[in-house]
Design an enzyme around this catalytic site. Structure first.
Site, PDB file in Angstrom:
ATOM      1  N   CYS A 277       0.784  -1.241   0.000  1.00 53.01           N
ATOM      2  CA  CYS A 277       0.000   0.000   0.000  1.00 53.01           C
ATOM      3  C   CYS A 277       0.816   1.291   0.000  1.00 53.01           C
ATOM      4  O   CYS A 277       0.459   2.229  -0.731  1.00 53.01           O
ATOM      5  CB  CYS A 277      -1.017  -0.023   1.137  1.00 53.01           C
ATOM      6  SG  CYS A 277      -0.492  -0.814   2.655  1.00 53.01           S
ATOM      7  N   ARG A 306       7.320 -11.330   4.931  1.00 45.79           N
ATOM      8  CA  ARG A 306       6.961 -11.104   6.329  1.00 45.79           C
ATOM      9  C   ARG A 306       7.706 -12.100   7.201  1.00 45.79           C
ATOM     10  O   ARG A 306       7.745 -13.291   6.898  1.00 45.79           O
ATOM     11  CB  ARG A 306       5.443 -11.244   6.532  1.00 45.79           C
ATOM     12  CG  ARG A 306       4.657 -10.178   5.777  1.00 45.79           C
ATOM     13  CD  ARG A 306       3.158 -10.303   5.964  1.00 45.79           C
ATOM     14  NE  ARG A 306       2.458  -9.319   5.148  1.00 45.79           N
ATOM     15  CZ  ARG A 306       1.139  -9.253   5.008  1.00 45.79           C
ATOM     16  NH1 ARG A 306       0.368 -10.144   5.640  1.00 45.79           N
ATOM     17  NH2 ARG A 306       0.589  -8.330   4.251  1.00 45.79           N
ATOM     18  N   GLN A 324       0.662 -11.154  -3.581  1.00 46.66           N
ATOM     19  CA  GLN A 324      -0.776 -10.941  -3.458  1.00 46.66           C
ATOM     20  C   GLN A 324      -1.352 -10.455  -4.790  1.00 46.66           C
ATOM     21  O   GLN A 324      -0.666  -9.781  -5.544  1.00 46.66           O
ATOM     22  CB  GLN A 324      -1.072  -9.885  -2.384  1.00 46.66           C
ATOM     23  CG  GLN A 324      -0.704 -10.311  -0.975  1.00 46.66           C
ATOM     24  CD  GLN A 324      -0.934  -9.187   0.015  1.00 46.66           C
ATOM     25  OE1 GLN A 324      -0.459  -8.079  -0.177  1.00 46.66           O
ATOM     26  NE2 GLN A 324      -1.681  -9.466   1.068  1.00 46.66           N
ATOM     27  N   ASP A 326      -2.966  -7.992  -5.314  1.00 48.60           N
ATOM     28  CA  ASP A 326      -3.264  -6.787  -4.553  1.00 48.60           C
ATOM     29  C   ASP A 326      -3.748  -5.670  -5.476  1.00 48.60           C
ATOM     30  O   ASP A 326      -3.403  -5.627  -6.662  1.00 48.60           O
ATOM     31  CB  ASP A 326      -1.981  -6.331  -3.847  1.00 48.60           C
ATOM     32  CG  ASP A 326      -2.252  -5.614  -2.549  1.00 48.60           C
ATOM     33  OD1 ASP A 326      -3.424  -5.401  -2.225  1.00 48.60           O
ATOM     34  OD2 ASP A 326      -1.271  -5.270  -1.859  1.00 48.60           O
ATOM     35  N   HIS A 328      -5.127  -1.251  -5.044  1.00 51.29           N
ATOM     36  CA  HIS A 328      -5.528  -0.125  -4.211  1.00 51.29           C
ATOM     37  C   HIS A 328      -6.327   0.834  -5.075  1.00 51.29           C
ATOM     38  O   HIS A 328      -5.865   1.264  -6.137  1.00 51.29           O
ATOM     39  CB  HIS A 328      -4.301   0.551  -3.607  1.00 51.29           C
ATOM     40  CG  HIS A 328      -3.540  -0.364  -2.706  1.00 51.29           C
ATOM     41  ND1 HIS A 328      -2.519  -1.183  -3.182  1.00 51.29           N
ATOM     42  CD2 HIS A 328      -3.670  -0.642  -1.384  1.00 51.29           C
ATOM     43  CE1 HIS A 328      -2.057  -1.911  -2.172  1.00 51.29           C
ATOM     44  NE2 HIS A 328      -2.735  -1.601  -1.078  1.00 51.29           N
ATOM     45  N   LYS A 409     -14.102  -3.241   7.149  1.00 51.04           N
ATOM     46  CA  LYS A 409     -13.719  -4.086   6.024  1.00 51.04           C
ATOM     47  C   LYS A 409     -14.746  -5.186   5.809  1.00 51.04           C
ATOM     48  O   LYS A 409     -15.472  -5.585   6.724  1.00 51.04           O
ATOM     49  CB  LYS A 409     -12.339  -4.707   6.249  1.00 51.04           C
ATOM     50  CG  LYS A 409     -12.224  -5.571   7.497  1.00 51.04           C
ATOM     51  CD  LYS A 409     -10.804  -6.110   7.678  1.00 51.04           C
ATOM     52  CE  LYS A 409     -10.662  -6.880   8.987  1.00 51.04           C
ATOM     53  NZ  LYS A 409      -9.311  -7.447   9.182  1.00 51.04           N
ATOM     54  N   HIS A 457      -8.190  -0.884   0.072  1.00 50.97           N
ATOM     55  CA  HIS A 457      -7.233  -1.979  -0.096  1.00 50.97           C
ATOM     56  C   HIS A 457      -8.069  -3.219  -0.419  1.00 50.97           C
ATOM     57  O   HIS A 457      -8.973  -3.560   0.330  1.00 50.97           O
ATOM     58  CB  HIS A 457      -6.468  -2.254   1.196  1.00 50.97           C
ATOM     59  CG  HIS A 457      -5.837  -1.058   1.830  1.00 50.97           C
ATOM     60  ND1 HIS A 457      -4.465  -0.910   1.929  1.00 50.97           N
ATOM     61  CD2 HIS A 457      -6.370   0.041   2.424  1.00 50.97           C
ATOM     62  CE1 HIS A 457      -4.190   0.221   2.566  1.00 50.97           C
ATOM     63  NE2 HIS A 457      -5.340   0.815   2.870  1.00 50.97           N
TER      64      HIS A 457
END
Length: 587
Positions: A277, A306, A324, A326, A328, A409, A457
């Protein structure tokens, strides 16, 4: 009391019975805690001071279960009593873990104990009325694991005994049957059998993808790339390593630094990104933006790292290095509802292609106690998420107080072929990161004034690695034809027809089908036997008749009433192309 709550109370009561049985068999054992968990319970023990001849192992489970049944048959009441702190310390003076828990309780807090059959435990409760409410044939001890006291690696390693417990014996039987089937489907076993990947103990949490597995991984990624482009996203890519200063401004350094891999260069600290992000907002902030640019949907297949504890790693489902799907979405407050609805429709379509269209749970996580922003903004955001979810044709349940500190969320949970739940997709509403206090994202509005946008997100699959593990187990390795690394295997009946096998293979490859011709010297039966572990959707057997008629004899992976069928090569080509194009689940 609800049915699930009653079951959890029974399981917790059964944990006390197990602790009593262990103390009876292993005098001197120190006891810690024993909560109920999903499908059962566990209890943590310290055997380092036990006076018994040997410490508890899984070989002792039958003896412990026998002792538990003896206790249960006595129909003992669970007796609750409230005690003072001083009295509690005296009662448990020989149990150091209980003493530590008691000392940590704030002054004035109610302290209660529960006793059954002479066994005393420190516990808030509640418990069942007596041991007769625990079915003697509906529990089973499952495994032993190590667990640090209170989750602190600097403290004593305890022995955690896991068990399952149900209201009725047939429920236990069904659960054990499911576990047996799950073991057969274990993605780690199938990963070896199908030559998909391997995991190196010298490099925990990292995946070594083999050609077969990488082909499926790339196909999955390309599938998602096509989906998001069609849905109006642009794809971006941000650095894998970014400076500490950026992570401090985003808030991750203060809240997440312990899970970040950190490196140093030229006396400056950098971190390998654990999420994408901040990079997305750096792109947004790279030039002036107008309300006309919004919504801006930025997708990124960003590789994240991570520093997960080694004890939590699990195959390719819980790793340290992952990608991911992912994205945004930077938008105005007025665009939140329409963008969330649009995302929900994308997610439904993707899950349908994996056969999960009728197996989906949705939860709306609302404002936690530790939050930023005013309650009116939170209420507006929660209502927008809920309306958008309903508009997309989905119902949801509320998870009170489970939102992120910066916003509510939606979480989307799949139910697989064995009834197991996997939380995959999510969309989170963030007012915090684009704010002036964080990364200060701005756009010029219709009023010609500067405004801070809202950030959504979102991920559909989540971690590609984890999703691969989920679908490998869901399909037991028999992947949908569009995703399988080898869609067609071509096997000649003998070497005389190798040239025709190569021709069939070339014809299919020319239209994008992943086909392989098996033209080595082995016999047909052995070739098919060697192919079998790969669970290939179609095996094409070719011989004299097929070569003469430009046809193939198709062996179907699934029994659909046509386990074997002879088709013209052109007919089969059209057939498989349709299966791939429509993302058919069965072949």
């Amino acid at each position: 009391m609800a049915v699930d709550e009653k079951l959890q109370v029974m399981r917790h009561s059964c944990a006390h019975v197990m602790a009593e049985a262990v103390l009876n068999l292993f005098p001197g054992t120190k006891i810690a805690i024993g909560p109920s968990i999903e499908n059962g319970f566990y209890y943590d023990f310290d055997f380092t001071t036990t006076t018994a001849i040997h410490k508890l192992t899984e070989e002792d489970f039958p003896a412990v279960e026998k002792e538990m049944r003896r206790i249960l048959s006595g129909n003992h009441e669970f007796i609750r009593r409230e005690v003072s702190k001083a009295e509690a310390l005296e009662l448990f003076k020989d149990q150091p873990y209980k003493v530590e828990l008691i000392n940590d309780l704030p002054d004035g807090e109610t302290i209660s104990t529960y006793e059954q059959d002479g066994y005393l435990d420190l516990c808030r409760g509640p418990h069942v009325a007596s041991t007769k409410e625990i079915n003697q044939q509906a529990f089973k001890l499952m495994k032993i694991a190590g667990a640090y006291w209170r989750g602190d690696s600097n403290k004593q390693m305890l022995t955690r005994v896991y068990a399952v417990a149900f209201a009725k014996p047939n429920e236990l039987k069904d659960y054990l049957k499911m576990l047996e089937e799950a073991d057969k489907r274990d993605h780690r076993k199938l990963g070896v059998q199908m030559d998909l990947f391997h995991l190196d103990p010298e490099d925990p949490g990292q995946i070594f993808w083999h050609p077969n597995g990488w082909q499926m991984y790339v196909t999955l990624q390309d599938y998602m790339r096509k989906k998001v482009v069609e849905d109006g996203y642009v794809e971006v890519n941000t650095p894998a390593i970014m400076p500490r200063s950026l992570w401090e401004r985003s808030g991750h350094w203060g809240h997440y630094q312990k899970n970040m891999f950190v490196t140093e260069s030229e006396k400056r600290l950098f971190a390998i990104k654990p999420m994408n992000c901040p990079g997305a907002l750096e792109i947004f902030n790279s030039r002036p933006r107008s309300y006309k640019d919004l919504p801006l949907r930025m997708a990124e297949f960003g590789h994240c790292a991570r520093n997960e504890p080694s004890g939590t790693l699990h195959g390719i489902m819980r790793v340290r290095g992952f990608v991911q799907d992912d994205a945004h979405i930077i938008c105005t407050e007025e665009q939140i509802e329409s963008e969330v609805e649009k995302f929900c429709r994308l997610l439904i379509g993707v899950y349908k292609d994996f056969g999960f269209d009728n197996n989906l749970l949705v939860k709306l996580s609302t404002m936690p106690e530790d939050h930023v922003g005013d309650e009116a903004t939170w209420q507006h955001a929660e209502e927008a998420l809920g309306k958008a979810c309903n508009a997309a044709g989905m119902q949801y349940e509320i998870q009170p107080g489970e939102g992120a500190f910066y916003g509510p969320k939606l979480e989307f949970t799949l139910i697989d072929a064995l009834g197991r739940q996997w939380q995959c997709g999510t969309i989170q509403l963030d007012y915090q990161l684009p704010s002036a206090e964080r990364l200060n994202a701005q756009y010029i509005g219709k009023d010609n004034q500067k405004h801070h946008p809202v950030m959504l997100h979102r991920a559909v699959l989540g971690s590609l690695e984890r999703f691969m593990g989920i679908i490998i187990e869901n399909f037991s390795g028999a992947m949908p034809v569009w995703l399988h690394f080898e869609q067609v295997s071509v096997v000649p009946v003998n070497p005389e027809f190798n040239d025709y096998a190569d021709k069939v293979c070339s014809t299919l490859r020319a239209v994008g089908i992943r086909a392989k011709a098996y033209t080595d010297d082995d016999n047909m039966k052995n070739k098919i036997k060697a192919i079998s572990p790969f669970k290939v959707p179609y095996i094409l057997v070719v011989g004299a008749n097929e070569a003469a008629e430009e046809s193939v004899t198709v062996r179907f992976r699934f029994s659909t009433g046509k386990q074997q069928q002879t088709m013209k090569l052109s007919e089969f080509k059209d057939y498989i192309l349709d299966k791939v194009a429509t993302h058919a689940i069965e072949s």
